[in-house]
Design an enzyme around this catalytic site. Structure first.
Site, PDB file in Angstrom:
ATOM      1  CG  ASN A  10      -1.724   1.206   1.337  1.00 24.11           C
ATOM      2  OD1 ASN A  10      -1.898   2.112   0.550  1.00 24.11           O
ATOM      3  ND2 ASN A  10      -2.242   1.376   2.612  1.00 24.11           N
ATOM      4  CD1 TRP A  11       3.638   1.065  -2.693  1.00 28.43           C
ATOM      5  CD2 TRP A  11       3.578   2.172  -4.851  1.00 28.43           C
ATOM      6  NE1 TRP A  11       4.221   0.278  -3.751  1.00 28.43           N
ATOM      7  CE2 TRP A  11       4.459   1.121  -4.768  1.00 28.43           C
ATOM      8  CE3 TRP A  11       3.501   2.929  -5.753  1.00 28.43           C
ATOM      9  CZ2 TRP A  11       5.279   0.494  -6.007  1.00 28.43           C
ATOM     10  CZ3 TRP A  11       3.930   2.619  -7.094  1.00 28.43           C
ATOM     11  CH2 TRP A  11       4.697   1.234  -7.330  1.00 28.43           C
ATOM     12  CE  LYS A  12      -0.073   3.507   4.948  1.00 34.35           C
ATOM     13  NZ  LYS A  12      -0.008   3.823   6.231  1.00 34.35           N
ATOM     14  CG  HIS A  98      -5.687   1.796   5.254  1.00 31.93           C
ATOM     15  ND1 HIS A  98      -5.347   2.692   6.320  1.00 31.93           N
ATOM     16  CD2 HIS A  98      -4.606   0.956   4.943  1.00 31.93           C
ATOM     17  CE1 HIS A  98      -4.009   2.366   6.402  1.00 31.93           C
ATOM     18  NE2 HIS A  98      -3.606   1.405   5.827  1.00 31.93           N
ATOM     19  CD  GLU A 100      -3.117   5.519   6.803  1.00 28.74           C
ATOM     20  OE1 GLU A 100      -2.985   5.688   5.401  1.00 28.74           O
ATOM     21  OE2 GLU A 100      -2.246   5.180   7.387  1.00 28.74           O
ATOM     22  CD  GLU A 168      -3.281  -2.518   7.514  1.00 29.78           C
ATOM     23  OE1 GLU A 168      -2.248  -2.693   7.022  1.00 29.78           O
ATOM     24  OE2 GLU A 168      -4.191  -1.618   7.391  1.00 29.78           O
ATOM     25  N   GLY A 174       2.282   2.360  10.818  1.00 24.16           N
ATOM     26  CA  GLY A 174       3.305   3.323  10.492  1.00 24.16           C
ATOM     27  C   GLY A 174       3.987   3.877  11.768  1.00 24.16           C
ATOM     28  CB  SER A 212       5.428  -1.446  11.952  1.00 20.88           C
ATOM     29  OG  SER A 212       4.807  -0.259  12.354  1.00 20.88           O
ATOM     30  N   GLY A 233       2.802  -1.082   4.317  1.00 16.08           N
ATOM     31  CA  GLY A 233       3.000   0.333   4.160  1.00 16.08           C
ATOM     32  C   GLY A 233       4.096   0.847   3.806  1.00 16.08           C
ATOM     33  N   GLY A 234       4.886   1.376   4.752  1.00 19.56           N
ATOM     34  CA  GLY A 234       6.203   1.984   4.427  1.00 19.56           C
ATOM     35  C   GLY A 234       7.105   1.166   3.866  1.00 19.56           C
TER      36      GLY A 234
HETATM   37  C1  PEP Z   1      -0.750  -0.037   5.880  1.00 18.43           C
HETATM   38  O1  PEP Z   1      -0.574   1.105   5.442  1.00 18.43           O
HETATM   39  O2  PEP Z   1      -1.758  -0.676   5.867  1.00 18.43           O
HETATM   40  C2  PEP Z   1       0.376  -0.227   6.907  1.00 18.43           C
HETATM   41  C3  PEP Z   1       0.335  -1.273   7.460  1.00 18.43           C
HETATM   42  O3  PEP Z   1       1.590   0.575   6.936  1.00 18.43           O
HETATM   43  P1  PEP Z   1       3.154   0.454   7.529  1.00 18.43           P
HETATM   44  O4  PEP Z   1       3.377  -0.785   7.176  1.00 18.43           O
HETATM   45  O5  PEP Z   1       3.940   1.386   7.426  1.00 18.43           O
HETATM   46  O6  PEP Z   1       2.816   0.400   9.288  1.00 18.43           O
END
Ligand code: PEP
Length: 251
Positions: A10-12, A98, A100, A168, A174, A212, A233-234
């Site tokens: 997930n590049w957001k 998600h 967010e 999640e 994040g 994470s 994500g990251g």
């Molecule tokens: C996400 O965006 O769904 C996520 C899990 O981000 P990260 O891996 O950066 O915690």
């Protein structure tokens, strides 16, 4: 029947056109599963980059996905993207619900379910996100929050072939704070039981962990019995890190 693994990036709201093309090419070039390998990989870039990333992934074993969709197939919804359009431009997956989106855009379980229904109607695989906040975990409400989210967000018509659930914990997204393997195992066990209660093939739904996930913790998380993959994500913004997580899922 064993469930094929799925690693979703997930590049957001990150990346410009040239970076996105280069990152997609590096990931596609580095992911060469052996014949018969049943691990799936998908990249979910920002909507304006979907076509370019799709071109960069063409002919590879990496699929394309959206980060969100609207519940309606078309209409006066400025700024939104329909599931039908995502499918039309080559997406196979779409993330819905998600945290967010739930938090920053006020999406309820009913909204998430309507989006998931639109995804299924468009022939996409819906990746439905659930997860508790830190306050909910500290109040001992994790299990009840997850049950409420599963009951409210996963369409009645959802099936294992068309629907993936991503756990999640909001406090782990994040933040660098990864849930412990015991916390993940407990949450995924509860999700599995709830899905099995609600759906004939609930035992076959793929369950992803997100929060994470990095190359150094992916191995132990992905080895848990009810963890079928990861929503990343990251670390999905770095080809080397993402491919290391993909490799951990392949075992
Ligand atoms: C996400 O965006 O769904 C996520 C899990 O981000 P990260 O891996 O950066 O915690």
């Amino acid at each position: 029947m064993t469930r094929p693994s799925l690693i979703a990036g997930n590049w957001k709201m990150n990346g410009m056109l040239a970076d996105a093309r280069a990152l997609a090419k590096a990931i596609a070039g580095g992911h060469r599963p052996a014949a018969g390998n049943r691990s799936d990989v998908v990249l979910c870039p920002p909507a304006p980059l979907l076509l370019a990333v799709g071109e960069a992934l063409a002919g590879s074993a990496v699929a394309l996905g959206g980060q969100d969709c609207h519940a309606k197939p078309s209409g006066a919804f400025t700024g939104d993207v329909s599931a039908r359009l995502l499918a039309d431009i080559g997406c196979r997956y779409v993330i819905v619900g998600h945290s967010e989106r739930r938090t920053l855009h006020g999406e309820s379980d009913a909204t998430v379910r309507a989006k998931a229904e639109a995804a299924l109607a468009a022939g996409l695989i819906a990746i439905i996100c659930v997860g508790e906040t830190l306050a909910e975990r500290e109040a001992g409400a994790t299990a009840s929050v997850l049950e409420r989210q599963i009951d409210g967000s996963v369409p009645a018509a959802a099936a294992a072939a068309t629907t993936v659930v991503a756990y999640e914990p909001v406090w782990a997204i994040g933040t660098g704070k990864v849930a412990t393997t015991a916390q993940v195992a407990e949450a995924h066990g509860g999700l599995r039981r709830r899905l099995a209660r609600n759906h004939a093939d609930g035992g076959e739904f793929r369950l992803l962990y997100g929060g994470s996930v990095k190359p150094d913790n992916a191995g132990e998380l992905l080895a848990l019995p009810d963890v079928d993959g990861a929503l990343v994500g990251g670390a999905s913004l770095d080809a080397g890190q993402f491919l290391a997580i993909v490799a951990a899922a392949r075992g």
